[in-house]
Design an enzyme around this catalytic site. Structure first.
Site: not given
Ligand code: 5GP
Ligand code: ZN
Length: 125
Positions: A113, A111
């Protein structure tokens, strides 16, 4: 979360973002086509915080192969379009792809951001 669940994050059956793609978990989408979904982060760190994902389950950048280059290119075009639509193209924004444990990746589905809407500073971390 126990160790079994952590392992489960790496397969698409248990992947939270695959469930969002399949509408099994609700989200707030801002863009969707056949290969890409963009939706609002549930825990935004800035006024604009969008997650842009390929619909194909890939754990991280480490899983990319040459056949994925088109969708990755298209993700950047969608990021450009969303930044303009959300009013942050001119003020600026940051695109982040956390990868693996040291990279702080919490969800095992690739993903991007898209973060903006306030000054983010110059520090990368
Ligand atoms: P990472 O730390 O893996 O780069 O980011 C994961 C992101 O996914 C985090 O910013 C977190 O807030 C978001 N996230 C986790 N679970 C969910 C969810 O169920 N729905 C949405 N919309 N975002 C999520
Ligand atoms: Zn997935």
């Amino acid at each position: 979360m126990d160790d079994n669940n952590k392992e489960g994050e790496n397969n698409m059956q248990d992947c939270i973002f695959c469930k969002i793609i399949k509408k099994e978990i609700p989200s707030q989408p801002v863009y969707e086509d056949n290969e890409i979904l963009a939706f609002k982060d549930i825990n935004p760190v800035a006024p604009v915080h969008i997650l842009v994902i390929p619909k194909k389950h890939l754990n991280s950048i480490n899983d990319l192969s040459a056949q994925d280059s088109e969708v990755i290119g298209n993700i950047f075009l969608i990021i450009k379009k969303l930044a303009a639509e959300l009013g942050i193209a001119d003020t600026g924004y940051r695109v982040v792809v956390n990868t693996g444990a040291d990279g702080g990746q919490q969800v095992g589905h690739l993903h991007y951001h898209l973060i903006g809407g306030k000054p983010l500073g110059t520090k990368i971390c």
